[in-house]
Design a protein around this motif. Structure first.
Motif, PDB file in Angstrom:
ATOM      1  N   SER A 165      -5.893   6.533  -0.222  1.00  0.00           N
ATOM      2  CA  SER A 165      -5.807   8.095  -0.225  1.00  0.00           C
ATOM      3  C   SER A 165      -4.075   8.352  -0.042  1.00  0.00           C
ATOM      4  O   SER A 165      -3.350   7.381   0.458  1.00  0.00           O
ATOM      5  N   THR A 166      -3.931   9.580  -0.566  1.00  0.00           N
ATOM      6  CA  THR A 166      -2.472  10.061  -0.332  1.00  0.00           C
ATOM      7  C   THR A 166      -1.802   9.812   1.205  1.00  0.00           C
ATOM      8  O   THR A 166      -0.638   9.514   1.345  1.00  0.00           O
ATOM      9  N   THR A 167      -2.677   9.898   2.272  1.00  0.00           N
ATOM     10  CA  THR A 167      -2.110  10.046   3.593  1.00  0.00           C
ATOM     11  C   THR A 167      -2.406   8.683   4.148  1.00  0.00           C
ATOM     12  O   THR A 167      -2.154   8.431   5.316  1.00  0.00           O
ATOM     13  N   SER A 168      -2.830   7.772   3.382  1.00  0.00           N
ATOM     14  CA  SER A 168      -3.679   6.445   3.886  1.00  0.00           C
ATOM     15  C   SER A 168      -4.620   6.440   5.012  1.00  0.00           C
ATOM     16  O   SER A 168      -5.031   5.566   5.430  1.00  0.00           O
ATOM     17  N   ILE A 169      -5.272   7.607   5.054  1.00  0.00           N
ATOM     18  CA  ILE A 169      -6.341   7.806   5.782  1.00  0.00           C
ATOM     19  C   ILE A 169      -7.507   6.916   5.482  1.00  0.00           C
ATOM     20  O   ILE A 169      -8.142   6.281   6.231  1.00  0.00           O
ATOM     21  N   THR A 170      -7.676   7.124   4.113  1.00  0.00           N
ATOM     22  CA  THR A 170      -9.003   6.350   3.433  1.00  0.00           C
ATOM     23  C   THR A 170      -8.574   5.332   2.589  1.00  0.00           C
ATOM     24  O   THR A 170      -7.599   5.537   1.941  1.00  0.00           O
ATOM     25  N   TYR A 194     -10.894   1.808   0.288  1.00  0.00           N
ATOM     26  CA  TYR A 194     -11.886   1.296   0.026  1.00  0.00           C
ATOM     27  C   TYR A 194     -11.443   0.061  -0.724  1.00  0.00           C
ATOM     28  O   TYR A 194     -10.365  -0.189  -1.276  1.00  0.00           O
ATOM     29  N   TYR A 195     -12.403  -0.986  -0.645  1.00  0.00           N
ATOM     30  CA  TYR A 195     -12.350  -2.527  -1.119  1.00  0.00           C
ATOM     31  C   TYR A 195     -13.533  -2.766  -1.859  1.00  0.00           C
ATOM     32  O   TYR A 195     -14.775  -2.276  -1.375  1.00  0.00           O
ATOM     33  N   SER A 196     -13.305  -3.612  -2.554  1.00  0.00           N
ATOM     34  CA  SER A 196     -14.441  -4.206  -3.511  1.00  0.00           C
ATOM     35  C   SER A 196     -14.897  -5.345  -2.505  1.00  0.00           C
ATOM     36  O   SER A 196     -14.329  -5.851  -1.424  1.00  0.00           O
ATOM     37  N   ASP A 197     -16.102  -5.515  -2.607  1.00  0.00           N
ATOM     38  CA  ASP A 197     -16.929  -6.514  -1.590  1.00  0.00           C
ATOM     39  C   ASP A 197     -16.224  -7.909  -1.841  1.00  0.00           C
ATOM     40  O   ASP A 197     -16.416  -8.442  -0.834  1.00  0.00           O
ATOM     41  N   SER A 198     -15.753  -8.314  -2.901  1.00  0.00           N
ATOM     42  CA  SER A 198     -15.085  -9.457  -3.002  1.00  0.00           C
ATOM     43  C   SER A 198     -13.975  -9.868  -2.355  1.00  0.00           C
ATOM     44  O   SER A 198     -13.303 -10.888  -2.262  1.00  0.00           O
ATOM     45  N   VAL A 199     -13.166  -8.721  -1.866  1.00  0.00           N
ATOM     46  CA  VAL A 199     -11.727  -8.645  -1.264  1.00  0.00           C
ATOM     47  C   VAL A 199     -11.810  -8.134  -0.039  1.00  0.00           C
ATOM     48  O   VAL A 199     -10.767  -8.513   0.831  1.00  0.00           O
ATOM     49  N   ARG A 200     -12.931  -7.495   0.369  1.00  0.00           N
ATOM     50  CA  ARG A 200     -12.892  -6.844   1.694  1.00  0.00           C
ATOM     51  C   ARG A 200     -12.610  -7.804   2.778  1.00  0.00           C
ATOM     52  O   ARG A 200     -13.272  -8.739   2.840  1.00  0.00           O
ATOM     53  N   GLY A 201     -11.881  -7.733   3.700  1.00  0.00           N
ATOM     54  CA  GLY A 201     -11.695  -8.557   4.907  1.00  0.00           C
ATOM     55  C   GLY A 201     -10.589  -9.438   4.460  1.00  0.00           C
ATOM     56  O   GLY A 201      -9.905 -10.106   5.506  1.00  0.00           O
ATOM     57  N   ARG A 202     -10.023  -9.929   3.308  1.00  0.00           N
ATOM     58  CA  ARG A 202      -8.930 -10.475   2.964  1.00  0.00           C
ATOM     59  C   ARG A 202      -7.822  -9.806   2.262  1.00  0.00           C
ATOM     60  O   ARG A 202      -6.549 -10.237   2.546  1.00  0.00           O
ATOM     61  N   PHE A 203      -7.990  -8.730   1.801  1.00  0.00           N
ATOM     62  CA  PHE A 203      -6.829  -8.068   1.295  1.00  0.00           C
ATOM     63  C   PHE A 203      -6.577  -6.570   1.842  1.00  0.00           C
ATOM     64  O   PHE A 203      -7.663  -6.195   2.330  1.00  0.00           O
ATOM     65  N   THR A 204      -5.472  -6.139   1.919  1.00  0.00           N
ATOM     66  CA  THR A 204      -4.990  -4.948   2.540  1.00  0.00           C
ATOM     67  C   THR A 204      -4.160  -4.098   1.690  1.00  0.00           C
ATOM     68  O   THR A 204      -3.157  -4.656   1.289  1.00  0.00           O
ATOM     69  N   ILE A 205      -4.656  -2.763   1.481  1.00  0.00           N
ATOM     70  CA  ILE A 205      -3.903  -2.022   0.695  1.00  0.00           C
ATOM     71  C   ILE A 205      -3.033  -0.980   1.704  1.00  0.00           C
ATOM     72  O   ILE A 205      -3.352  -0.860   2.798  1.00  0.00           O
ATOM     73  N   SER A 206      -1.846  -0.814   1.354  1.00  0.00           N
ATOM     74  CA  SER A 206      -1.047   0.132   2.057  1.00  0.00           C
ATOM     75  C   SER A 206      -0.127   0.690   1.000  1.00  0.00           C
ATOM     76  O   SER A 206       0.187   0.504  -0.099  1.00  0.00           O
ATOM     77  N   ARG A 207       0.656   1.769   1.735  1.00  0.00           N
ATOM     78  CA  ARG A 207       1.606   2.693   0.715  1.00  0.00           C
ATOM     79  C   ARG A 207       2.595   3.252   1.680  1.00  0.00           C
ATOM     80  O   ARG A 207       2.642   3.233   3.090  1.00  0.00           O
ATOM     81  N   ASP A 208       3.814   3.337   1.271  1.00  0.00           N
ATOM     82  CA  ASP A 208       5.015   3.922   1.820  1.00  0.00           C
ATOM     83  C   ASP A 208       5.585   4.937   1.118  1.00  0.00           C
ATOM     84  O   ASP A 208       6.125   4.878  -0.279  1.00  0.00           O
ATOM     85  N   ASN A 209       5.186   6.207   1.237  1.00  0.00           N
ATOM     86  CA  ASN A 209       5.547   7.393   0.405  1.00  0.00           C
ATOM     87  C   ASN A 209       6.889   7.681   0.216  1.00  0.00           C
ATOM     88  O   ASN A 209       7.377   8.254  -0.614  1.00  0.00           O
ATOM     89  N   ALA A 210       7.704   7.458   1.509  1.00  0.00           N
ATOM     90  CA  ALA A 210       9.113   7.456   1.474  1.00  0.00           C
ATOM     91  C   ALA A 210       9.810   6.685   0.567  1.00  0.00           C
ATOM     92  O   ALA A 210      10.819   6.965   0.078  1.00  0.00           O
ATOM     93  N   GLN A 211       9.223   5.426   0.134  1.00  0.00           N
ATOM     94  CA  GLN A 211       9.832   4.779  -0.602  1.00  0.00           C
ATOM     95  C   GLN A 211       9.155   4.590  -1.992  1.00  0.00           C
ATOM     96  O   GLN A 211       9.622   3.771  -2.968  1.00  0.00           O
ATOM     97  N   ASN A 212       8.090   5.307  -2.189  1.00  0.00           N
ATOM     98  CA  ASN A 212       7.508   5.575  -3.456  1.00  0.00           C
ATOM     99  C   ASN A 212       6.861   4.050  -4.030  1.00  0.00           C
ATOM    100  O   ASN A 212       6.872   3.694  -4.920  1.00  0.00           O
ATOM    101  N   THR A 213       6.211   3.300  -2.965  1.00  0.00           N
ATOM    102  CA  THR A 213       5.945   2.173  -3.322  1.00  0.00           C
ATOM    103  C   THR A 213       4.553   1.809  -2.484  1.00  0.00           C
ATOM    104  O   THR A 213       4.139   2.241  -1.426  1.00  0.00           O
ATOM    105  N   GLY A 214       3.864   1.241  -3.290  1.00  0.00           N
ATOM    106  CA  GLY A 214       2.314   0.963  -2.695  1.00  0.00           C
ATOM    107  C   GLY A 214       2.176  -0.726  -2.563  1.00  0.00           C
ATOM    108  O   GLY A 214       3.310  -1.563  -3.356  1.00  0.00           O
ATOM    109  N   TYR A 215       1.637  -1.255  -1.969  1.00  0.00           N
ATOM    110  CA  TYR A 215       1.378  -2.692  -1.577  1.00  0.00           C
ATOM    111  C   TYR A 215      -0.013  -3.356  -1.540  1.00  0.00           C
ATOM    112  O   TYR A 215      -1.043  -2.373  -1.362  1.00  0.00           O
ATOM    113  N   LEU A 216      -0.199  -4.126  -1.907  1.00  0.00           N
ATOM    114  CA  LEU A 216      -1.432  -4.891  -1.552  1.00  0.00           C
ATOM    115  C   LEU A 216      -1.173  -6.379  -1.119  1.00  0.00           C
ATOM    116  O   LEU A 216      -0.691  -7.443  -1.734  1.00  0.00           O
ATOM    117  N   GLN A 217      -1.516  -6.622   0.243  1.00  0.00           N
ATOM    118  CA  GLN A 217      -1.363  -7.911   0.889  1.00  0.00           C
ATOM    119  C   GLN A 217      -2.816  -8.809   0.486  1.00  0.00           C
ATOM    120  O   GLN A 217      -3.854  -8.157   0.915  1.00  0.00           O
TER     121      GLN A 217
END
Length: 123
Positions: free
Chosen positions: A52-57, A59-82
């Protein structure tokens, strides 16, 4: 014009990690939910994760949950997927996307797509 540019893909051995980035320009990133999708050869594009816009929410697909992490930096206009503990079945072109909300992205109601970055996981 809104543009999304992914980076960080590459070739990695199974069990390894990669961090994808999605740089957004031309719009107000902080007002958009962001998501990641992937498409393997011969398969349809599938949902991976959304935030979500504020990173509060998130969701992950079942196939990646627990292995992948989504994040975002609004100040840098960048999103990430670890991506950790990568598996050969994670091999695909990964796309970032912007939408009105995480609910929209879950329904693949996307306003903007990136061009994709290749992730290849060798066994």
């Amino acid at each position: 014009q809104v543009q999304l540019v992914e980076s960080g893909g590459g070739l990695v051995q199974a069990g390894g990690s990669l961090r994808l980035s999605c740089a957004i320009s031309g719009g107000t990133f902080s007002k958009s939910a962001m998501g990641w999708f992937r498409q393997a050869p011969g398969k349809e594009r599938e949902f991976v994760s959304t935030i979500s816009t504020t990173s509060i929410t998130t969701y992950y697909s079942d196939s990646v949950r627990g292995r992948f992490t989504i994040s975002r930096d609004n100040a840098q206009n960048t999103g990430y997927l670890q991506m950790n503990s990568l598996k050969p079945e994670d091999t695909a072109v990964y796309y970032c996307a912007l939408g009105s909300s995480t609910s929209h992205i879950l329904k693949v109601s996307v306003d903007y797509w990136g061009q994709g970055t290749q992730v290849t996981v060798s066994s």
